[in-house]
Design a protein around this motif. Structure first.
Motif, PDB file in Angstrom:
ATOM      1  N   ALA A  75      -7.187  -5.397  -4.904  1.00  0.00           N
ATOM      2  CA  ALA A  75      -8.383  -5.124  -4.105  1.00  0.00           C
ATOM      3  C   ALA A  75      -9.066  -3.846  -4.590  1.00  0.00           C
ATOM      4  O   ALA A  75     -10.289  -3.789  -4.724  1.00  0.00           O
ATOM      5  CB  ALA A  75      -8.007  -4.992  -2.627  1.00  0.00           C
ATOM      6  N   TRP A  76      -8.244  -2.845  -4.908  1.00  0.00           N
ATOM      7  CA  TRP A  76      -8.809  -1.578  -5.391  1.00  0.00           C
ATOM      8  C   TRP A  76      -9.494  -1.799  -6.738  1.00  0.00           C
ATOM      9  O   TRP A  76     -10.599  -1.327  -6.987  1.00  0.00           O
ATOM     10  CB  TRP A  76      -7.703  -0.526  -5.521  1.00  0.00           C
ATOM     11  CG  TRP A  76      -8.236   0.810  -5.945  1.00  0.00           C
ATOM     12  CD1 TRP A  76      -8.699   1.803  -5.132  1.00  0.00           C
ATOM     13  CD2 TRP A  76      -8.374   1.286  -7.294  1.00  0.00           C
ATOM     14  NE1 TRP A  76      -9.121   2.881  -5.882  1.00  0.00           N
ATOM     15  CE2 TRP A  76      -8.932   2.586  -7.217  1.00  0.00           C
ATOM     16  CE3 TRP A  76      -8.091   0.752  -8.544  1.00  0.00           C
ATOM     17  CZ2 TRP A  76      -9.202   3.362  -8.344  1.00  0.00           C
ATOM     18  CZ3 TRP A  76      -8.365   1.517  -9.678  1.00  0.00           C
ATOM     19  CH2 TRP A  76      -8.911   2.809  -9.576  1.00  0.00           C
ATOM     20  N   ALA A  77      -8.839  -2.561  -7.635  1.00  0.00           N
ATOM     21  CA  ALA A  77      -9.378  -2.791  -8.971  1.00  0.00           C
ATOM     22  C   ALA A  77     -10.700  -3.568  -8.886  1.00  0.00           C
ATOM     23  O   ALA A  77     -11.642  -3.271  -9.618  1.00  0.00           O
ATOM     24  CB  ALA A  77      -8.370  -3.546  -9.830  1.00  0.00           C
ATOM     25  N   LEU A  78     -10.755  -4.541  -7.983  1.00  0.00           N
ATOM     26  CA  LEU A  78     -11.987  -5.327  -7.845  1.00  0.00           C
ATOM     27  C   LEU A  78     -13.141  -4.457  -7.352  1.00  0.00           C
ATOM     28  O   LEU A  78     -14.289  -4.689  -7.691  1.00  0.00           O
ATOM     29  CB  LEU A  78     -11.745  -6.501  -6.889  1.00  0.00           C
ATOM     30  CG  LEU A  78     -10.847  -7.625  -7.431  1.00  0.00           C
ATOM     31  CD1 LEU A  78     -10.429  -8.573  -6.317  1.00  0.00           C
ATOM     32  CD2 LEU A  78     -11.550  -8.393  -8.550  1.00  0.00           C
ATOM     33  N   ARG A  79     -12.807  -3.446  -6.567  1.00  0.00           N
ATOM     34  CA  ARG A  79     -13.839  -2.530  -6.074  1.00  0.00           C
ATOM     35  C   ARG A  79     -14.239  -1.496  -7.124  1.00  0.00           C
ATOM     36  O   ARG A  79     -15.259  -0.849  -7.000  1.00  0.00           O
ATOM     37  CB  ARG A  79     -13.310  -1.752  -4.872  1.00  0.00           C
ATOM     38  CG  ARG A  79     -13.139  -2.537  -3.620  1.00  0.00           C
ATOM     39  CD  ARG A  79     -14.467  -2.667  -2.902  1.00  0.00           C
ATOM     40  NE  ARG A  79     -14.239  -3.322  -1.625  1.00  0.00           N
ATOM     41  CZ  ARG A  79     -13.808  -2.670  -0.546  1.00  0.00           C
ATOM     42  NH1 ARG A  79     -13.616  -1.372  -0.583  1.00  0.00           N
ATOM     43  NH2 ARG A  79     -13.613  -3.332   0.566  1.00  0.00           N
ATOM     44  N   PRO A 129      -3.809  -4.169 -12.078  1.00  0.00           N
ATOM     45  CA  PRO A 129      -3.103  -5.149 -11.247  1.00  0.00           C
ATOM     46  C   PRO A 129      -2.114  -5.931 -12.105  1.00  0.00           C
ATOM     47  O   PRO A 129      -2.401  -6.240 -13.261  1.00  0.00           O
ATOM     48  CB  PRO A 129      -4.227  -6.077 -10.752  1.00  0.00           C
ATOM     49  CG  PRO A 129      -5.474  -5.277 -10.888  1.00  0.00           C
ATOM     50  CD  PRO A 129      -5.273  -4.362 -12.051  1.00  0.00           C
ATOM     51  N   GLY A 130      -0.970  -6.209 -11.569  1.00  0.00           N
ATOM     52  CA  GLY A 130       0.010  -7.010 -12.299  1.00  0.00           C
ATOM     53  C   GLY A 130       0.946  -6.196 -13.170  1.00  0.00           C
ATOM     54  O   GLY A 130       1.934  -6.721 -13.658  1.00  0.00           O
ATOM     55  N   SER A 181      -3.826   7.867  -3.898  1.00  0.00           N
ATOM     56  CA  SER A 181      -3.965   8.765  -2.750  1.00  0.00           C
ATOM     57  C   SER A 181      -4.280   7.900  -1.519  1.00  0.00           C
ATOM     58  O   SER A 181      -4.691   6.748  -1.666  1.00  0.00           O
ATOM     59  CB  SER A 181      -5.099   9.747  -2.998  1.00  0.00           C
ATOM     60  OG  SER A 181      -6.327   9.047  -2.989  1.00  0.00           O
ATOM     61  N   PRO A 182      -4.107   8.463  -0.324  1.00  0.00           N
ATOM     62  CA  PRO A 182      -4.496   7.696   0.877  1.00  0.00           C
ATOM     63  C   PRO A 182      -5.965   7.267   0.811  1.00  0.00           C
ATOM     64  O   PRO A 182      -6.315   6.186   1.275  1.00  0.00           O
ATOM     65  CB  PRO A 182      -4.262   8.682   2.018  1.00  0.00           C
ATOM     66  CG  PRO A 182      -3.293   9.679   1.494  1.00  0.00           C
ATOM     67  CD  PRO A 182      -3.494   9.750   0.018  1.00  0.00           C
ATOM     68  N   ASP A 183      -6.810   8.113   0.195  1.00  0.00           N
ATOM     69  CA  ASP A 183      -8.224   7.742   0.069  1.00  0.00           C
ATOM     70  C   ASP A 183      -8.401   6.528  -0.833  1.00  0.00           C
ATOM     71  O   ASP A 183      -9.229   5.663  -0.572  1.00  0.00           O
ATOM     72  CB  ASP A 183      -9.043   8.915  -0.481  1.00  0.00           C
ATOM     73  CG  ASP A 183      -9.264   9.982   0.585  1.00  0.00           C
ATOM     74  OD1 ASP A 183      -9.195   9.633   1.786  1.00  0.00           O
ATOM     75  OD2 ASP A 183      -9.486  11.148   0.214  1.00  0.00           O
ATOM     76  N   ASP A 184      -7.617   6.485  -1.927  1.00  0.00           N
ATOM     77  CA  ASP A 184      -7.669   5.312  -2.806  1.00  0.00           C
ATOM     78  C   ASP A 184      -7.344   4.055  -2.026  1.00  0.00           C
ATOM     79  O   ASP A 184      -8.017   3.035  -2.144  1.00  0.00           O
ATOM     80  CB  ASP A 184      -6.657   5.441  -3.957  1.00  0.00           C
ATOM     81  CG  ASP A 184      -7.083   6.467  -4.994  1.00  0.00           C
ATOM     82  OD1 ASP A 184      -8.298   6.720  -5.105  1.00  0.00           O
ATOM     83  OD2 ASP A 184      -6.189   7.013  -5.683  1.00  0.00           O
ATOM     84  N   VAL A 185      -6.265   4.143  -1.234  1.00  0.00           N
ATOM     85  CA  VAL A 185      -5.846   2.963  -0.470  1.00  0.00           C
ATOM     86  C   VAL A 185      -6.921   2.609   0.554  1.00  0.00           C
ATOM     87  O   VAL A 185      -7.285   1.444   0.718  1.00  0.00           O
ATOM     88  CB  VAL A 185      -4.487   3.201   0.226  1.00  0.00           C
ATOM     89  CG1 VAL A 185      -4.122   1.996   1.073  1.00  0.00           C
ATOM     90  CG2 VAL A 185      -3.401   3.454  -0.807  1.00  0.00           C
ATOM     91  N   ALA A 237       0.837  -1.201   0.000  1.00  0.00           N
ATOM     92  CA  ALA A 237       0.000   0.000   0.000  1.00  0.00           C
ATOM     93  C   ALA A 237       0.877   1.259   0.000  1.00  0.00           C
ATOM     94  O   ALA A 237       0.584   2.245  -0.680  1.00  0.00           O
ATOM     95  CB  ALA A 237      -0.917  -0.009   1.221  1.00  0.00           C
ATOM     96  N   ASP A 238       1.951   1.187   0.733  1.00  0.00           N
ATOM     97  CA  ASP A 238       2.898   2.290   0.802  1.00  0.00           C
ATOM     98  C   ASP A 238       3.479   2.575  -0.593  1.00  0.00           C
ATOM     99  O   ASP A 238       3.570   3.716  -1.026  1.00  0.00           O
ATOM    100  CB  ASP A 238       4.002   1.874   1.780  1.00  0.00           C
ATOM    101  CG  ASP A 238       4.824   3.042   2.273  1.00  0.00           C
ATOM    102  OD1 ASP A 238       5.826   3.353   1.621  1.00  0.00           O
ATOM    103  OD2 ASP A 238       4.456   3.644   3.302  1.00  0.00           O
TER     104      ASP A 238
END
Lengths: 403, 476
Positions: free
Chosen positions: A310-314, A335-336, A288-292, A278-279
């Motif tokens: 996880a972000w992409a799936l959301r 991702p990837g 952004s921190p909000d994205d994470v 995540a960092d």
């Protein structure tokens, strides 16, 4: 090397191993002067890897593991029954120089338990660095762990000799510090970090040498109830406000002679790994921190998929992404695809139209990327809509540690 | 199509390849027609038809940069692959090197990556052993290393930049490199037996390596990915790995199973109290710290401390000590200080009853010939000293603090303000004293004769106003 020194080394290396920072990168390139010793390459070199998969880059030791403080997560706290030892300044200098000459290490990471007073301790750390630089013409890497309670002028002097300075935050909230590290003062730590950030910035502007590799910190994960989201937001603030170079997440590790207020448990290594991922998303992928935060589930990062997936799936509505057309920022979200793969895609597509085989040559993460991208000869067949997509891409459940 | 055979020297023969490719490509000889052989006697171009030199090749930078790396690769096909690359680039694909997805380019990039990794690993995993004394009593070290590719010549300068102060040799199965403190030379292959089989620090190093391993985090796959087994037999510390791995499970189990023991140490209350009260508690204590500290500006033989009685009505803050002050270790004794004394007298202020100090405690200068020329401290340097100045003024507790010049103003207020605009009574933030700003006496010394007299009158006038301010503060 005599036996007494070897014994001390065993105790004081063992005592320092819970500090995650070991990098030797970020210093300006330097060469030894005639008669001197040591160089830095800018990138950092790992000279060995231990069976925990972590590298040995620096001689990472404590000056002493005696300590006045009683921080519950720390093996060296004053109420711990561990064996104690103390190096003299000259002993640390000898070890560093002799190990360095044999190409075992890139330099020195020196920390210490707090003895007598923070100022006294800090002065000893500085003396080691100063002796190395002045008496041995040592131009290798030096990282000093500063004692946040020490006086500001001492921190100033540390910056004259060290490449990197760090102040460990250890715990992300004031409440946790209060409970687990009663002598530590959260406000003082942040003030010290702030001052150090200012000094480093000013010195850069004035082209003076002051901790040229910047400052870093360490946060312990899993010793208190902080969520991943709060850790990430704390990190974002530290990167932003204090210009920190690195934040190390150190999974709370079972320690010999543990304090009774901490649970004895296996360390959440996978959680630490996800926090680093995540960092990276924030530092290199324009998240952004909000994205994470949007990739977490009630504040916690998933353990079975990485945060980018996880972000992409959301956010499936933003995919698939066309590798031949999408802008760099959006490709970075696939991702990837790593930063290098994305840069190669962007360079290559100026002269060629990319097919799926071409993309496969540019990344090793094609399996994860496939459902999210379009190439000249390939479009996912509504794969992003599949309910079981997460399960198909998640890492198979596995034993996280050997035991 | 005629077949050609090109023989290059063993190892990374960049020069040979360069000569060959400059003739092959302009001559229109395609990659399919050439067989490259390396490691035979250097009989370049036995074939007569290749003696005609063609025009120099203008290659895009990315291609030119790729060639030296790939040439170091041990793959016998390396020259043929590079020939194909140059052939296609010369044939019109100028941007080929940017198309990393092209199978040929991809393969060459992988080769470059492998060479770069090998270089990095050689810098990291090479271990020197003490090998007696070198010429002139210098220390001598030697190392044995088995690189994967032909990288010795490329890797050696790293070691001479890092270890210039002792003599060393690096022996490999392909060749050797030697450093004598002045120059790097290369020689024939060495043998492992030519390197001492032990070193006095190896046991200590292995102990360190073992102690820094955390058994609770064992991750062998991660270790092997970064430190492949093929390197282990030349790493002294690697001998400890099997034992560490075998013991790891038991050690962690013990840590988790062991119930916390009652601490043996009692709370060191007095030590903690002493620690909490570590700030200097008097001006003397503070001055002792300042005297003992390193200069935070370059130059300076000694710290110049403030002078004057505690509780003085007025404190004057200058910029930094000058040449005379640095020699004598006292503030305001040079030409500017003498001018200040005169002005104080004329303003009716007793110098002995004021407190005189500087924002920066050390003389910053540049040597020009035999003279030490004053250099203005930077904002960062002023900030370094600010902590001391604030503590110092807190101990002296004056009613009025006079900033002499812009640097003093910066130190006291944290702001950079032109003196012409700030001159007069001022506030330096939330402070227990009143503030006043005027010029530094050295400014007067720099003015031409005509202007100096007027400015001096203004300066004396400022000092009078500051004295009035102090009298008001005393009355209040």
């Amino acid at each position: 090397m005599d036996d007494a020194l070897k014994k001390k080394l065993t105790v004081l290396a063992d005592a320092a191993k819970y500090d995650a920072s070991c990098a030797s990168s970020g210093a300006p390139k330097r060469k030894a002067e005639a008669g001197g010793l040591g160089s830095t390459t800018g990138a950092g070199i790992c000279h060995a890897y231990t069976p925990d998969g972590r590298c040995v880059s620096l001689l990472k030791i404590l000056l002493t593991n005696y300590c006045l403080f009683d921080c519950a997560y720390c093996v060296n706290r004053r109420s711990s029954n561990v064996r104690r030892a103390k190096f003299s300044v000259d002993e640390v200098v000898t070890l560093t120089v002799e190990f360095y000459k044999r190409n075992y290490i890139e330099g020195l990471f020196l920390s210490s338990g707090i003895i007598r007073s923070p100022d006294h301790t800090m002065e000893q750390l500085i003396r080691v660095a100063k002796t190395l630089r002045q008496r041995h013409g040592f131009r290798g890497y030096i990282h000093l762990k500063t004692i946040p309670e020490a006086s500001p002028w001492l921190i100033e002097q540390a910056g004259l000799y060290a490449d990197r300075l760090s102040i460990n935050l250890e715990l992300p909230t004031e409440a946790s510090l209060e409970r687990l590290a009663p002598e530590k003062d959260g406000a003082a730590i942040q003030t010290a970090m702030g001052q150090m950030g200012e000094r480093i910035l000013q010195a850069k502007e004035e082209k003076r040498r002051f901790a040229p590799a910047g400052q870093s910190t360490q946060v312990i994960v899993g010793a208190d109830a902080s969520t991943d989201e709060s850790l990430i937001r704390t990190s974002a603030r530290l990167y932003d406000h204090y210009g920190l170079k690195r934040i190390y997440y150190s999974a709370f590790s079972p320690i010999p002679d543990a304090a009774s207020i901490l649970p004895s448990q296996s360390p959440p290594l996978q959680r630490e790994h996800r926090l680093y991922q995540a960092d990276w998303l924030m530092r290199y992928y324009e998240f952004s921190p909000d994205d994470v935060a949007g990739a977490t589930e009630s504040g916690m990062l998933a353990l079975d998929v990485d945060p980018k997936l996880a972000w992409a799936l959301r956010n499936r509505d933003r995919f698939p992404v066309d590798v031949n057309r999408a802008d760099r920022e959006m490709l970075l979200r696939v991702p990837g695809l790593g930063v290098r793969a994305v840069d190669k895609i962007v360079a290559a597509r100026r002269h060629a139209t990319l097919r799926l085989d071409d993309v496969a040559r540019l990344t090793s993460g094609l399996k994860r990327a496939r459902p999210f991208l379009i190439a000249a000869d390939y479009a996912p067949t509504r794969l992003t809509d599949r309910l079981d997509l997460r399960a198909r891409l998640a890492e198979p459940p596995r034993q996280l540690s050997l035991f | 199509m005629r077949a050609h055979t090109i023989r290059l020297q063993a190892g990374a023969d960049l020069a040979g390849f360069r000569v060959a490719i400059r003739r092959l490509v302009p001559a229109g000889i395609p990659p399919e027609a050439v067989t490259w052989i390396d490691g035979e006697a250097a009989s370049l171009f036995a074939e007569a038809e290749l003696t005609e030199p063609g025009p120099a090749l203008a290659l895009p930078r990315a291609v030119a940069a790729l060639i030296p790396s790939v040439v170091m690769h041990r793959d016998p096909e390396r020259y043929a692959l590079l020939h194909r690359l140059v052939w296609r680039v010369a044939g019109g694909e100028r941007h080929l090197a940017e198309v990393a997805s092209d199978p040929l380019v991809h393969r060459l990039y992988l080769m470059r990556k492998s060479v770069a990794r090998d270089l990095h690993k050689m810098h990291a995993f090479l271990r020197f052993r003490r090998a007696g004394a070198g010429a002139g009593g210098r220390e001598r070290f030697a190392a044995w290393f088995e690189p994967e590719h032909h990288i010795l010549a490329e890797a050696a300068p790293f070691f001479s930049a890092r270890f210039p102060s002792f003599d060393w040799s690096i022996l490999t199965p392909d060749g050797s490199a030697h450093w004598d403190g002045r120059a790097l030379t290369f020689g024939p292959p060495g043998r492992r037996e030519d390197v001492p089989d032990a070193d006095a620090f190896e046991a200590g190093w292995t102990d360190y390596y073992s102690s820094t391993f955390n058994p609770a985090r064992t991750n062998l796959a991660a270790m092997r990915a970064e430190m492949p087994k093929k390197y282990w037999h030349n790493l002294p510390e690697a001998a400890a790995i099997p034992g560490l791995v075998r013991e790891a499970g038991r050690r962690v189990g013990e840590m988790i199973a062991r119930a916390p023991e009652a601490p043996m140490k009692r709370v060191p209350a007095r030590a903690l109290a002493a620690m909490a009260a570590q700030e200097p508690d008097s001006l003397e204590a503070l001055n002792a710290i300042i005297r003992a500290s390193e200069p935070l500006v370059p130059g300076a033989t000694q710290a110049v401390l403030g002078e004057g009685p505690l509780g003085a009505d007025i404190a004057f803050v200058g910029e930094q000590p000058g040449d005379q002050e640095d020699v004598h270790g006292r503030p305001f004794v040079g030409p500017a200080g003498q001018l200040l004394s005169r002005a104080l007298r004329e303003a009716g202020i007793d110098r002995e009853r004021t407190y005189l100090t500087n924002a920066v405690k050390h003389f910053k200068f540049e040597v020009r010939g035999k003279r030490r020329i004053h250099q203005k401290p930077g904002a960062g340097e002023v900030a370094h000293y600010r902590w001391w100045l604030e503590r110092e003024l807190a101990f002296v507790a004056p009613r009025v603090v006079v900033a002499l010049g812009a640097t003093a103003m910066l130190a006291l207020s944290g702001r950079q303000v032109p003196i012409t605009r700030a001159r007069g009574p001022a506030s330096f933030g939330d402070k227990p004293y009143r503030g006043f700003v005027t010029v530094h006496p050295s400014y007067l010394l720099r003015l031409p004769d005509g202007a100096r007299e007027d400015a001096y009158v203004g300066f004396v006038d400022d000092l009078r106003r500051a004295a009035t301010l102090a009298a008001e503060a005393r009355a209040a």
